[in-house]
Design a protein around this motif. Structure first.
Motif, PDB file in Angstrom:
ATOM      1  N   ILE A 222      -5.202   5.193  -2.915  1.00 45.61           N
ATOM      2  CA  ILE A 222      -5.366   3.887  -3.551  1.00 45.61           C
ATOM      3  C   ILE A 222      -6.232   3.019  -2.649  1.00 45.61           C
ATOM      4  CG2 ILE A 222      -4.199   1.852  -4.470  1.00 45.61           C
ATOM      5  CD1 ILE A 222      -1.714   3.615  -4.847  1.00 45.61           C
ATOM      6  N   CYS A 223      -7.410   2.675  -3.138  1.00 42.99           N
ATOM      7  CA  CYS A 223      -8.375   1.873  -2.384  1.00 42.99           C
ATOM      8  C   CYS A 223      -8.287   0.431  -2.888  1.00 42.99           C
ATOM      9  CB  CYS A 223      -9.782   2.421  -2.570  1.00 42.99           C
ATOM     10  SG  CYS A 223      -9.934   4.181  -2.190  1.00 42.99           S
ATOM     11  N   VAL A 224      -7.785  -0.453  -2.061  1.00 41.73           N
ATOM     12  CA  VAL A 224      -7.510  -1.813  -2.529  1.00 41.73           C
ATOM     13  C   VAL A 224      -8.298  -2.829  -1.706  1.00 41.73           C
ATOM     14  CG1 VAL A 224      -5.390  -1.816  -1.126  1.00 41.73           C
ATOM     15  CG2 VAL A 224      -5.678  -3.525  -2.911  1.00 41.73           C
ATOM     16  N   ASP A 225      -8.976  -3.731  -2.397  1.00 39.68           N
ATOM     17  CA  ASP A 225      -9.858  -4.720  -1.788  1.00 39.68           C
ATOM     18  C   ASP A 225      -9.086  -5.987  -1.435  1.00 39.68           C
ATOM     19  OD1 ASP A 225     -12.015  -6.237  -0.984  1.00 39.68           O
ATOM     20  OD2 ASP A 225     -13.247  -5.799  -2.742  1.00 39.68           O
TER      21      ASP A 225
ATOM     22  N   ALA B  11      -3.389  -6.300  -4.913  1.00 40.96           N
ATOM     23  CA  ALA B  11      -2.258  -5.815  -4.114  1.00 40.96           C
ATOM     24  C   ALA B  11      -1.100  -5.367  -4.994  1.00 40.96           C
ATOM     25  CB  ALA B  11      -1.803  -6.909  -3.148  1.00 40.96           C
ATOM     26  N   GLU B  12      -0.802  -6.142  -6.032  1.00 39.74           N
ATOM     27  CA  GLU B  12       0.336  -5.800  -6.892  1.00 39.74           C
ATOM     28  C   GLU B  12       0.059  -4.550  -7.721  1.00 39.74           C
ATOM     29  OE1 GLU B  12       2.339 -10.239  -7.353  1.00 39.74           O
ATOM     30  OE2 GLU B  12       1.489  -9.271  -9.125  1.00 39.74           O
ATOM     31  N   ILE B  13      -1.147  -4.400  -8.219  1.00 43.00           N
ATOM     32  CA  ILE B  13      -1.484  -3.194  -8.987  1.00 43.00           C
ATOM     33  C   ILE B  13      -1.485  -1.978  -8.070  1.00 43.00           C
ATOM     34  CG2 ILE B  13      -3.264  -2.056 -10.358  1.00 43.00           C
ATOM     35  CD1 ILE B  13      -1.722  -4.327 -11.781  1.00 43.00           C
ATOM     36  N   ALA B  14      -1.950  -2.142  -6.833  1.00 39.80           N
ATOM     37  CA  ALA B  14      -1.908  -1.043  -5.859  1.00 39.80           C
ATOM     38  C   ALA B  14      -0.465  -0.612  -5.607  1.00 39.80           C
ATOM     39  CB  ALA B  14      -2.567  -1.473  -4.552  1.00 39.80           C
ATOM     40  N   ALA B  15       0.430  -1.585  -5.455  1.00 38.47           N
ATOM     41  CA  ALA B  15       1.838  -1.265  -5.219  1.00 38.47           C
ATOM     42  C   ALA B  15       2.436  -0.515  -6.405  1.00 38.47           C
ATOM     43  CB  ALA B  15       2.625  -2.548  -4.954  1.00 38.47           C
ATOM     44  N   MET B  16       2.135  -0.973  -7.617  1.00 38.20           N
ATOM     45  CA  MET B  16       2.666  -0.301  -8.811  1.00 38.20           C
ATOM     46  C   MET B  16       2.168   1.136  -8.908  1.00 38.20           C
ATOM     47  SD  MET B  16       2.668  -3.151 -11.840  1.00 38.20           S
ATOM     48  CE  MET B  16       3.279  -1.933 -12.986  1.00 38.20           C
ATOM     49  N   CYS B  17       0.888   1.347  -8.632  1.00 46.39           N
ATOM     50  CA  CYS B  17       0.333   2.705  -8.683  1.00 46.39           C
ATOM     51  C   CYS B  17       1.030   3.597  -7.662  1.00 46.39           C
ATOM     52  CB  CYS B  17      -1.166   2.672  -8.407  1.00 46.39           C
ATOM     53  SG  CYS B  17      -2.166   1.995  -9.748  1.00 46.39           S
TER      54      CYS B  17
ATOM     55  N   GLN C 296       2.975   1.003   4.452  1.00 44.25           N
ATOM     56  CA  GLN C 296       1.635   0.710   3.951  1.00 44.25           C
ATOM     57  C   GLN C 296       1.617  -0.616   3.185  1.00 44.25           C
ATOM     58  OE1 GLN C 296      -0.216   4.149   2.001  1.00 44.25           O
ATOM     59  NE2 GLN C 296       1.123   5.499   3.191  1.00 44.25           N
ATOM     60  N   LEU C 297       2.685  -0.890   2.453  1.00 45.16           N
ATOM     61  CA  LEU C 297       2.770  -2.157   1.723  1.00 45.16           C
ATOM     62  C   LEU C 297       2.857  -3.342   2.688  1.00 45.16           C
ATOM     63  CD1 LEU C 297       5.152  -1.357  -1.288  1.00 45.16           C
ATOM     64  CD2 LEU C 297       2.646  -1.442  -1.240  1.00 45.16           C
ATOM     65  N   LYS C 298       3.518  -3.146   3.818  1.00 37.68           N
ATOM     66  CA  LYS C 298       3.572  -4.209   4.829  1.00 37.68           C
ATOM     67  C   LYS C 298       2.166  -4.520   5.347  1.00 37.68           C
ATOM     68  CE  LYS C 298       8.264  -3.736   6.684  1.00 37.68           C
ATOM     69  NZ  LYS C 298       9.087  -3.410   7.888  1.00 37.68           N
ATOM     70  N   LEU C 299       1.400  -3.467   5.588  1.00 40.95           N
ATOM     71  CA  LEU C 299       0.019  -3.647   6.044  1.00 40.95           C
ATOM     72  C   LEU C 299      -0.815  -4.359   4.989  1.00 40.95           C
ATOM     73  CD1 LEU C 299      -2.269  -3.033   8.080  1.00 40.95           C
ATOM     74  CD2 LEU C 299      -2.547  -0.833   6.936  1.00 40.95           C
ATOM     75  N   LEU C 300      -0.611  -3.985   3.730  1.00 41.49           N
ATOM     76  CA  LEU C 300      -1.331  -4.607   2.627  1.00 41.49           C
ATOM     77  C   LEU C 300      -0.983  -6.081   2.505  1.00 41.49           C
ATOM     78  CD1 LEU C 300      -3.116  -4.502   0.127  1.00 41.49           C
ATOM     79  CD2 LEU C 300      -1.196  -3.522  -1.148  1.00 41.49           C
ATOM     80  N   ALA C 301       0.302  -6.406   2.591  1.00 42.30           N
ATOM     81  CA  ALA C 301       0.743  -7.800   2.502  1.00 42.30           C
ATOM     82  C   ALA C 301       0.185  -8.626   3.665  1.00 42.30           C
ATOM     83  CB  ALA C 301       2.271  -7.866   2.483  1.00 42.30           C
ATOM     84  N   LYS C 302       0.135  -8.024   4.850  1.00 38.94           N
ATOM     85  CA  LYS C 302      -0.398  -8.731   6.017  1.00 38.94           C
ATOM     86  C   LYS C 302      -1.873  -9.054   5.820  1.00 38.94           C
ATOM     87  CE  LYS C 302      -1.008  -8.308  11.027  1.00 38.94           C
ATOM     88  NZ  LYS C 302      -0.807  -7.447  12.221  1.00 38.94           N
ATOM     89  N   ALA C 303      -2.641  -8.071   5.334  1.00 42.05           N
ATOM     90  CA  ALA C 303      -4.069  -8.298   5.086  1.00 42.05           C
ATOM     91  C   ALA C 303      -4.256  -9.393   4.047  1.00 42.05           C
ATOM     92  CB  ALA C 303      -4.731  -7.003   4.631  1.00 42.05           C
ATOM     93  N   ASN C 304      -3.407  -9.403   3.026  1.00 40.27           N
ATOM     94  CA  ASN C 304      -3.494 -10.406   1.973  1.00 40.27           C
ATOM     95  C   ASN C 304      -3.213 -11.806   2.497  1.00 40.27           C
ATOM     96  OD1 ASN C 304      -1.736 -12.040  -0.191  1.00 40.27           O
ATOM     97  ND2 ASN C 304      -3.314 -10.883  -1.262  1.00 40.27           N
TER      98      ASN C 304
END
Length: 320
Positions: free
Chosen positions: A102-105, A124-130, A166-174
């Motif tokens: 999952i490649c998320v911008d 971020a939310e669509i990435a999490a759902m996928c 990975q979701l923690k990393l995504l939330a931090k970037a967001n």
């Protein structure tokens, strides 16, 4: 004694502006409402747990060995047999799981919305759902996050614990995004694709969730090459103001720019010119992504910032 599974606590962030890690975890409850892997019709000779427009399980080459009584002669390797003078067969093992990247911008241009929800939050939310859906199907999932500072790659695993990290990393970037954020030179779309090419992917599913603003024609050619041995699913996150501008902007004297040039929208002619440019680029992006998806008969998915992105995604991907 096992520790109880305690749900992560919310930080109390405005969910329209920033994504909360706890929210990304709770989206696990939504994965029963859609599927990336619709099942085959009953009675099909290929029916099984995985069937979809996307690549599923198959056979992986394991070894080349001498023929033994009872081996399937269809697996004979004739080149090796003729070269050695002894019959050899190619041995295969069943592929145990599917690899989904999952490649998320989460770059600066995603921190924008003229309606309800930031594009970065939607991505971020669509990435999490996928990701949760992939894990529910028993497959491996990894995340490649393009933040404003660098590109993070998390190895694909079939592990809920690993995905939550990975979701923690995504939330931090967001949550590091703001109106003052500027992108590093290390996070261009070209470098994003280079990161994927270095992973030597094959028989994988890649889900790109971005606004595709800096995706040019040569990038699309590279994606077509990835599409040959993989399945690339394009998700476009779009805002109405990035497609057309309202005429009343002339009263506000807005200044718009592309990072290099600026234009003051102080007349109807300038607003019309800027709006036409936005509309043309938006149409070209849709057409290019639609053609890319048509190569594998995959759906083209476009989400807006109205706040209904989850329902939109469920409808466009396909409900269970």
């Amino acid at each position: 004694m096992a520790k109880p599974n305690i749900a992560p606590q919310s930080k109390g962030l405005d969910g329209r502006i920033y994504c909360d890690y706890s929210r990304l975890v709770r989206l696990q409850s939504q994965v029963g409402t859609f599927s990336l892997l619709p099942h085959l019709k009953a009675g099909s000779v290929l029916s099984g747990r995985h069937n979809s427009l996307f690549r599923g399980r198959g056979l992986n080459f394991e070894e080349l060995r001498h023929y033994q009584l009872g081996d399937d002669i269809r697996n004979l390797d004739w080149k090796v047999t003729l070269r050695t003078g002894k019959p050899h067969v190619r041995s295969y093992t069943e592929e145990k799981d599917r690899n989904v990247i999952i490649c998320v911008d989460q770059r600066s241009q995603m921190f924008f919305s003229s309606t309800q929800v930031m594009k970065s939050v939607i991505a971020a939310e669509i990435a999490a759902m996928c990701g949760w859906r992939v894990l529910k199907d028993g497959d491996r999932v990894g995340v490649v996050v393009a933040s404003a500072e660098k590109i993070y790659h998390c190895k694909s695993q079939r592990s809920q614990h690993a995905f939550m990290a990975q979701l923690k990393l995504l939330a931090k970037a967001n949550q590091q995004l703001s109106v003052d954020t500027t992108n590093s030179e290390r996070v261009s779309f070209s470098l994003w694709l280079e990161q994927l090419k270095r992973m030597n992917l094959a028989q994988s599913t890649l889900v790109f969730i971005t606004d595709w603003r800096d995706c040019d024609e040569h990038h699309l050619e590279q994606l077509k090459q990835l599409q040959i041995h993989n399945d690339v699913l394009a998700v476009l996150v779009n805002d109405p103001l990035e497609q057309t501008l309202p005429g009343e902007l002339t009263k506000s004297n807005w200044v718009v720019g592309d990072g290099q040039y600026q234009l003051t929208l102080d007349s109807k002619e300038k607003v019309a010119q800027a709006s036409a440019t936005l509309s043309e680029r938006s149409v070209l992006t849709r057409q290019s992504l639609t053609r890319l998806m048509a190569l594998k008969q995959l759906p083209f998915i476009e989400l807006d910032t109205s706040g209904s992105h989850i329902a939109q995604f469920q409808r466009l991907v396909g409900r269970q």
